[in-house]
Design a protein around this motif. Structure first.
Motif, PDB file in Angstrom:
ATOM      1  N   LYS A  53      -1.467 -54.624   2.148  1.00  0.00           N
ATOM      2  CA  LYS A  53      -0.084 -55.469   2.193  1.00  0.00           C
ATOM      3  C   LYS A  53       0.351 -55.348   1.888  1.00  0.00           C
ATOM      4  O   LYS A  53      -0.125 -56.221   0.110  1.00  0.00           O
ATOM      5  CB  LYS A  53      -0.734 -56.210   3.636  1.00  0.00           C
ATOM      6  CG  LYS A  53       1.020 -57.427   3.387  1.00  0.00           C
ATOM      7  CD  LYS A  53       0.340 -58.614   4.558  1.00  0.00           C
ATOM      8  CE  LYS A  53      -0.574 -59.423   4.410  1.00  0.00           C
ATOM      9  NZ  LYS A  53      -0.793 -60.568   5.519  1.00  0.00           N
ATOM     10  N   ASP A  55       3.826 -57.701  -0.110  1.00  0.00           N
ATOM     11  CA  ASP A  55       4.788 -58.132   0.157  1.00  0.00           C
ATOM     12  C   ASP A  55       6.237 -57.588   0.299  1.00  0.00           C
ATOM     13  O   ASP A  55       6.754 -56.737  -0.381  1.00  0.00           O
ATOM     14  CB  ASP A  55       5.208 -59.278  -1.101  1.00  0.00           C
ATOM     15  CG  ASP A  55       3.830 -60.256  -0.785  1.00  0.00           C
ATOM     16  OD1 ASP A  55       3.336 -60.219  -0.618  1.00  0.00           O
ATOM     17  OD2 ASP A  55       4.179 -61.123  -2.198  1.00  0.00           O
ATOM     18  N   THR A  56       7.075 -58.421   1.130  1.00  0.00           N
ATOM     19  CA  THR A  56       7.997 -58.076   1.643  1.00  0.00           C
ATOM     20  C   THR A  56       9.435 -58.845   0.901  1.00  0.00           C
ATOM     21  O   THR A  56       9.056 -59.879   0.517  1.00  0.00           O
ATOM     22  CB  THR A  56       8.636 -58.810   3.441  1.00  0.00           C
ATOM     23  OG1 THR A  56       8.174 -60.047   3.385  1.00  0.00           O
ATOM     24  CG2 THR A  56       7.740 -58.061   4.631  1.00  0.00           C
ATOM     25  N   GLY A  69       6.439 -63.621   1.438  1.00  0.00           N
ATOM     26  CA  GLY A  69       6.066 -62.047   1.401  1.00  0.00           C
ATOM     27  C   GLY A  69       6.006 -61.601   2.571  1.00  0.00           C
ATOM     28  O   GLY A  69       4.939 -60.266   3.295  1.00  0.00           O
ATOM     29  N   TYR A  71       5.513 -60.754   7.135  1.00  0.00           N
ATOM     30  CA  TYR A  71       6.080 -59.515   7.895  1.00  0.00           C
ATOM     31  C   TYR A  71       5.747 -59.794   9.477  1.00  0.00           C
ATOM     32  O   TYR A  71       6.647 -59.311  10.278  1.00  0.00           O
ATOM     33  CB  TYR A  71       4.934 -58.659   8.075  1.00  0.00           C
ATOM     34  CG  TYR A  71       4.832 -57.823   6.609  1.00  0.00           C
ATOM     35  CD1 TYR A  71       5.372 -56.094   6.776  1.00  0.00           C
ATOM     36  CD2 TYR A  71       4.488 -57.821   5.409  1.00  0.00           C
ATOM     37  CE1 TYR A  71       5.611 -55.322   5.716  1.00  0.00           C
ATOM     38  CE2 TYR A  71       4.436 -57.177   4.350  1.00  0.00           C
ATOM     39  CZ  TYR A  71       4.789 -55.912   5.185  1.00  0.00           C
ATOM     40  OH  TYR A  71       4.907 -54.631   3.403  1.00  0.00           O
ATOM     41  N   GLN A  77      13.946 -60.052   6.560  1.00  0.00           N
ATOM     42  CA  GLN A  77      12.870 -59.428   5.367  1.00  0.00           C
ATOM     43  C   GLN A  77      12.879 -57.716   5.620  1.00  0.00           C
ATOM     44  O   GLN A  77      12.874 -57.421   5.745  1.00  0.00           O
ATOM     45  CB  GLN A  77      11.599 -59.966   4.794  1.00  0.00           C
ATOM     46  CG  GLN A  77      10.740 -59.852   6.470  1.00  0.00           C
ATOM     47  CD  GLN A  77      10.634 -60.467   7.597  1.00  0.00           C
ATOM     48  OE1 GLN A  77      12.211 -60.902   7.932  1.00  0.00           O
ATOM     49  NE2 GLN A  77       9.406 -60.313   8.058  1.00  0.00           N
ATOM     50  N   TYR A  78      13.037 -57.375   3.959  1.00  0.00           N
ATOM     51  CA  TYR A  78      12.768 -55.958   3.650  1.00  0.00           C
ATOM     52  C   TYR A  78      11.657 -55.582   3.627  1.00  0.00           C
ATOM     53  O   TYR A  78      10.775 -55.708   2.419  1.00  0.00           O
ATOM     54  CB  TYR A  78      13.930 -55.534   2.808  1.00  0.00           C
ATOM     55  CG  TYR A  78      13.912 -53.915   2.658  1.00  0.00           C
ATOM     56  CD1 TYR A  78      14.943 -53.616   3.054  1.00  0.00           C
ATOM     57  CD2 TYR A  78      13.053 -53.444   1.607  1.00  0.00           C
ATOM     58  CE1 TYR A  78      14.767 -52.301   2.915  1.00  0.00           C
ATOM     59  CE2 TYR A  78      13.380 -51.910   1.142  1.00  0.00           C
ATOM     60  CZ  TYR A  78      14.208 -50.737   2.189  1.00  0.00           C
ATOM     61  OH  TYR A  78      14.430 -49.944   1.226  1.00  0.00           O
ATOM     62  N   VAL A  79      11.304 -53.999   4.300  1.00  0.00           N
ATOM     63  CA  VAL A  79      10.075 -53.611   4.337  1.00  0.00           C
ATOM     64  C   VAL A  79      10.308 -52.117   2.911  1.00  0.00           C
ATOM     65  O   VAL A  79      10.803 -51.569   3.426  1.00  0.00           O
ATOM     66  CB  VAL A  79       9.448 -53.076   5.312  1.00  0.00           C
ATOM     67  CG1 VAL A  79       8.163 -52.440   4.999  1.00  0.00           C
ATOM     68  CG2 VAL A  79       9.027 -54.167   6.147  1.00  0.00           C
ATOM     69  N   THR A  80       9.729 -52.473   1.911  1.00  0.00           N
ATOM     70  CA  THR A  80      10.206 -51.158   0.938  1.00  0.00           C
ATOM     71  C   THR A  80       9.699 -49.643   1.568  1.00  0.00           C
ATOM     72  O   THR A  80       8.565 -49.836   2.593  1.00  0.00           O
ATOM     73  CB  THR A  80       9.185 -51.202  -0.566  1.00  0.00           C
ATOM     74  OG1 THR A  80       7.453 -50.903  -0.587  1.00  0.00           O
ATOM     75  CG2 THR A  80       9.816 -53.006  -1.193  1.00  0.00           C
ATOM     76  N   CYS A 150       8.522 -45.386  10.511  1.00  0.00           N
ATOM     77  CA  CYS A 150       7.995 -45.670   8.622  1.00  0.00           C
ATOM     78  C   CYS A 150       8.114 -44.864   7.412  1.00  0.00           C
ATOM     79  O   CYS A 150       8.514 -45.393   7.113  1.00  0.00           O
ATOM     80  CB  CYS A 150       6.385 -45.932   8.795  1.00  0.00           C
ATOM     81  SG  CYS A 150       6.534 -47.962   9.678  1.00  0.00           S
ATOM     82  N   GLY A 154      12.177 -47.590   4.091  1.00  0.00           N
ATOM     83  CA  GLY A 154      12.785 -49.153   3.956  1.00  0.00           C
ATOM     84  C   GLY A 154      12.938 -49.251   5.621  1.00  0.00           C
ATOM     85  O   GLY A 154      13.830 -48.968   5.549  1.00  0.00           O
ATOM     86  N   ARG A 156      14.041 -53.034   7.435  1.00  0.00           N
ATOM     87  CA  ARG A 156      14.324 -54.691   7.365  1.00  0.00           C
ATOM     88  C   ARG A 156      13.618 -54.789   9.313  1.00  0.00           C
ATOM     89  O   ARG A 156      13.867 -54.302  10.177  1.00  0.00           O
ATOM     90  CB  ARG A 156      15.892 -54.932   7.818  1.00  0.00           C
ATOM     91  CG  ARG A 156      16.380 -54.840   6.495  1.00  0.00           C
ATOM     92  CD  ARG A 156      17.553 -56.006   6.564  1.00  0.00           C
ATOM     93  NE  ARG A 156      18.027 -56.360   4.648  1.00  0.00           N
ATOM     94  CZ  ARG A 156      17.570 -56.596   3.701  1.00  0.00           C
ATOM     95  NH1 ARG A 156      16.322 -57.758   3.912  1.00  0.00           N
ATOM     96  NH2 ARG A 156      17.620 -56.212   3.370  1.00  0.00           N
TER      97      ARG A 156
END
Length: 158
Positions: A53, A55-56, A69, A71, A77-80, A150, A154, A156
Motif C-alpha cells: 500500500k 499512500d494516496t 494517505g 484508502y 483522494q487520489y490513487v497514483t 485499475c 490513477g 480518485r
C-alpha cells in the motif's frame, strides 16, 4: 479523518454497511463503484496478496500534512498510477489462487476482529459477531472489471 466516523456510523446500525459506497473515477474518465464493506475487504485481501500500500494523495483543498494517505474513506483522494497497477496485480494473484475462498474468509474474519477492536477502544461500542456469511465482496467478473479499471491509470476515490 473520516474513516473513524464511518466505522462508528456503520457499527451503530450494521444495515448501513450496504448504504455507503465508493465511486472511483480514473484519469481515463472510466468510473467504477463498490459498496463500503466490499472495498474494505478488498483492501485487506490485496495486502494479503502482496499489495504494498502506497499512500494516496490528498483530496483537492486538503494540505498534504493533514492527510493520512488512506484508502478507506471517500473524500476525493487520489490513487497514483503505480498504486493502481499494484492493486490490479494483487487482485490478479487473488483470482489465480485456487484457495482464494478460504483465504478471503480468513481475511474477512481478521478484518472484522480489527474493526471490533477499534470500535471498542475508540468508541466503547461492542460489535456483535457477524451472522451473515460472506465469501467475496464482489463477484469474479466484477473483480476482473475492477482490475481492468485499475490498469487504466490513477483514480480518485469519492
Amino acid at each position: 479523518r473520516n474513516q473513524g466516523r464511518i466505522i462508528k456510523w456503520i457499527a451503530e446500525c450494521p444495515e448501513r454497511r450496504q448504504l455507503v459506497s465508493f465511486d472511483f473515477t480514473s484519469d481515463s474518465g472510466a468510473t467504477h463503484n463498490i459498496r463500503t464493506s466490499g472495498w474494505t475487504l478488498l483492501l485487506y485481501a490485496a495486502e494479503d496478496y502482496g499489495w504494498a500500500k502506497a499512500d494516496t494523495l490528498p483530496p483537492e483543498g486538503v494540505d498534504a500534512g493533514e492527510w493520512d494517505g488512506g484508502y478507506a474513506s471517500n473524500e476525493g483522494q487520489y490513487v497514483t498510477k503505480a498504486a493502481a497497477l499494484d492493486l490490479a496485480m494483487a487482485f490478479e494473484r487473488l483470482l489465480a489462487d485456487p484457495n482464494r475462498a478460504e483465504r478471503v474468509r480468513a481475511t474477512e474474519a481478521r478484518m472484522d476482529q480489527e474493526i471490533a477492536f477499534l470500535l471498542k477502544r475508540d468508541y466503547g461500542i461492542e460489535q456483535p459477531p457477524r451472522t451473515d456469511a460472506h465469501v467475496y465482496p464482489i463477484s469474479e467478473p466484477d473483480l476482473q472489471e475492477f482490475i481492468a479499471f485499475c490498469r487504466k491509470g490513477g483514480f480518485r476515490i469519492e
